[in-house]
Design an enzyme around this catalytic site. Structure first.
Site, PDB file in Angstrom:
ATOM      1  N   SER A  28       0.832  -1.212   0.000  1.00  0.00           N
ATOM      2  CA  SER A  28       0.000   0.000   0.000  1.00  0.00           C
ATOM      3  C   SER A  28       0.862   1.256   0.000  1.00  0.00           C
ATOM      4  O   SER A  28       0.596   2.218  -0.729  1.00  0.00           O
ATOM      5  CB  SER A  28      -0.887   0.032   1.251  1.00  0.00           C
ATOM      6  OG  SER A  28      -1.834  -0.989   1.196  1.00  0.00           O
ATOM      7  N   SER A 171     -13.619   0.865   2.087  1.00  0.00           N
ATOM      8  CA  SER A 171     -12.487   0.664   1.176  1.00  0.00           C
ATOM      9  C   SER A 171     -11.547   1.854   1.212  1.00  0.00           C
ATOM     10  O   SER A 171     -11.944   2.989   0.913  1.00  0.00           O
ATOM     11  CB  SER A 171     -13.013   0.449  -0.250  1.00  0.00           C
ATOM     12  OG  SER A 171     -11.959   0.619  -1.176  1.00  0.00           O
ATOM     13  N   ASP A 323      -6.973  -8.132   4.171  1.00  0.00           N
ATOM     14  CA  ASP A 323      -6.216  -9.041   3.300  1.00  0.00           C
ATOM     15  C   ASP A 323      -5.754 -10.297   4.035  1.00  0.00           C
ATOM     16  O   ASP A 323      -5.127 -11.169   3.430  1.00  0.00           O
ATOM     17  CB  ASP A 323      -4.997  -8.312   2.721  1.00  0.00           C
ATOM     18  CG  ASP A 323      -5.408  -7.225   1.741  1.00  0.00           C
ATOM     19  OD1 ASP A 323      -6.505  -7.334   1.146  1.00  0.00           O
ATOM     20  OD2 ASP A 323      -4.655  -6.253   1.576  1.00  0.00           O
ATOM     21  N   LYS A 350     -12.262  -9.049  -3.945  1.00  0.00           N
ATOM     22  CA  LYS A 350     -10.798  -8.948  -3.952  1.00  0.00           C
ATOM     23  C   LYS A 350     -10.246  -9.577  -5.237  1.00  0.00           C
ATOM     24  O   LYS A 350     -10.967  -9.742  -6.199  1.00  0.00           O
ATOM     25  CB  LYS A 350     -10.225  -9.618  -2.698  1.00  0.00           C
ATOM     26  CG  LYS A 350     -10.600  -8.887  -1.422  1.00  0.00           C
ATOM     27  CD  LYS A 350     -10.005  -7.496  -1.420  1.00  0.00           C
ATOM     28  CE  LYS A 350     -10.466  -6.678  -0.239  1.00  0.00           C
ATOM     29  NZ  LYS A 350     -10.093  -5.265  -0.381  1.00  0.00           N
ATOM     30  N   ARG A 354     -12.726 -14.102  -2.477  1.00  0.00           N
ATOM     31  CA  ARG A 354     -11.890 -14.786  -1.487  1.00  0.00           C
ATOM     32  C   ARG A 354     -12.680 -15.645  -0.522  1.00  0.00           C
ATOM     33  O   ARG A 354     -12.156 -16.632  -0.011  1.00  0.00           O
ATOM     34  CB  ARG A 354     -11.056 -13.769  -0.695  1.00  0.00           C
ATOM     35  CG  ARG A 354      -9.794 -13.444  -1.388  1.00  0.00           C
ATOM     36  CD  ARG A 354      -8.804 -12.687  -0.546  1.00  0.00           C
ATOM     37  NE  ARG A 354      -7.698 -12.337  -1.436  1.00  0.00           N
ATOM     38  CZ  ARG A 354      -6.939 -11.267  -1.306  1.00  0.00           C
ATOM     39  NH1 ARG A 354      -7.148 -10.421  -0.312  1.00  0.00           N
ATOM     40  NH2 ARG A 354      -5.961 -11.035  -2.154  1.00  0.00           N
TER      41      ARG A 354
END
Ligand code: S3P
Length: 442
Positions: A28, A171, A323, A350, A354
């Site tokens: 990130s 998000s 994540d 994702k 997922r």
């Protein structure tokens, strides 16, 4: 970029893992360092940059938009910002949701047109969540269907004006896209997010000289940004990625006799949900040397094999470990009792769906689970059978998670393709090998 034929890999029961897991730079923060550098006046020197496919694709897209970006040594990159121009060809972001969505924000505030595309996984991910709110600045787009899939042409605003907007989707990519558009808009933008998500953009924008402030607002916060802003180049030191560290960390917890250290990991509280959860599960993780690096909190972890117990992970924790659910599901398989993970709706959009990919991998390896709505419950067992061949669906984190399972399950675990691991953690296999993991072609 990837070979036509998939590259499967099998992980088998390991002797104790020992040593130092020096994981690469945070994805990130690496993405943001390149993007802000490309928007800033002057030369931004980045150290510790993650040199993975996602980040390299962003660097190329930024060059196509006019920035000059050069590698001066391992992890050392210089970025010189420029006035952005419409690129001649589509920008190809490969697998990277973050790179593409943040650059969409930056383009939306500027009077230029760019087409965004990527690999099959990225082309299946919804872009409407990003481009719809960007319309408020005066941008327009043409995407594919109601989800605004890529390839997507984005026409930036001719004369962007500041906006006031509330976003309810949890998000950081959506929030960051709006902030990057607001940089080029005239006047004040006020972006309210109803849940707290990772704040690397806000921190780095402040470091690049933007006039930005953050005030709490209910369970979320309002970010106020004055535009147009001229960013000033600055040095960026990228800390090591906790989302990559998660894989050796959980491996050491589940392989008996293991003890590893993970130095200088990013410990931003909006990224530590997995560590918090594992500590609740009884994990033997010690954190020492808490310090600050590049405006972010970091620290050193020591991780020892642990007897984990199931816990309930509240939905409110999801943004701080979004994540990490695939690897938490693996840890949960080796725990005593049930681990309930609540509020996983964001997992469905994702690099793969997922939630479905985790469920399938658990099933193929004999682990009991239940999905109810957006909640996943995994029933831990003393001996995880293993023996499955897990489809990774072009998802790096699914691949690394199920390889981790194979290090401690009774039978080896195979994943169908490891190519995508290079999007976030190219050193993964070598690093795990050095710790003593056994991963070989099936
Ligand atoms: C990221 C935000 C998260 C995360 C992704 C990186 C970022 O996505 O899943 O890997 O750098 O802003 P969302 O913002 O869509 O939840």
């Amino acid at each position: 970029m990837h070979p036509e034929a998939p590259t499967p890999l099998t992980a088998r029961k390991a002797s104790p893992l020992k040593g130092v897991a020096a994981v690469p730079g945070d994805k990130s923060i690496s993405q943001r360092a390149l993007i802000l550098g490309a928007m800033a006046k002057g030369q931004t020197r980045i150290t510790g940059l993650l040199e993975s496919e996602d980040v390299l694709n962003t660097a190329q897209a930024l060059r196509d938009l006019g920035a000059s970006i050069t590698r001066t040594g391992p992890g050392a990159w210089d970025v010189t910002g420029a006035k952005w121009q419409s690129p001649a060809a589509p920008l190809d972001f490969g697998n990277s949701g973050t790179g593409s969505r943040l650059v969409m924000g930056a383009v939306a505030g500027r009077n230029l047109t760019a087409t965004f595309t990527g690999d099959a996984s990225l082309r299946s991910r919804p872009m409407a969540r990003v481009v719809e709110p960007l319309l408020a600045f005066g941008a327009t787009y043409e995407g594919q269907g109601p989800k605004a899939l890529m390839p997507l042409a984005l026409h930036g605003a001719k004369d962007a004006q500041g906006i006031t907007k509330e976003i309810t989707v949890a998000s950081a990519q959506v929030k960051s896209a709006l902030l990057l558009a607001a940089l080029s808009a005239r006047g004040t933008s006020r972006i309210t997010q109803t849940t707290l998500t990772r704040d690397h953009s806000e921190k780095m924008l402040a470091a690049f000289g933007a006039n930005i402030s953050v005030t709490p607002q209910g369970d979320g916060e309002t970010i106020t940004l004055e535009g147009p802003a001229s960013l000033i180049a600055t040095a960026v030191e990228v800390p090591r990625d906790p989302s990559s560290a998660a894989f050796p960390l959980v491996a050491a917890l589940i392989v008996p006799g293991s003890e590893i250290s993970i130095p200088a990991i990013l410990l931003n509280p909006r990224r530590t949900g997995l560590i918090d959860t594992l500590l609740e599960m009884g994990a033997n993780i010690t954190i020492t040397g808490r310090r600050s690096s590049g405006g972010e909190e970091i620290g050193d972890l020591t991780v020892r094999h642990s007897h984990l117990k199931g816990v309930t992970v509240p939905a409110s924790r999801a943004p701080s470990m979004i994540d990490e659910y695939p690897i938490l599901a693996v840890a949960a398989a080796f725990a005593t009792g049930e681990t309930k993970m609540l509020g996983l709706e964001e997992l469905r959009v994702k690099e793969s769906d997922r939630l479905a990919a985790i469920a399938h991998g658990l099933k193929l390896n004999g682990v009991a689970f239940a999905i109810s709505g957006d909640d996943l419950t995994v029933t831990g067992m003393t001996f995880v059978p293993g023996g499955g061949t897990v489809p990774t669906h072009m998802d790096h984190r699914i691949a690394m998670s199920f390889l981790t399972m194979g290090l401690a399950s009774l039978k080896p675990v195979t994943v169908d393709d490891v190519a995508m691991i290079a999007t976030s953690f190219p050193e993964y296999r070598d690093l795990m090998k050095q710790l003593g993991a056994v991963m070989e072609a099936p």
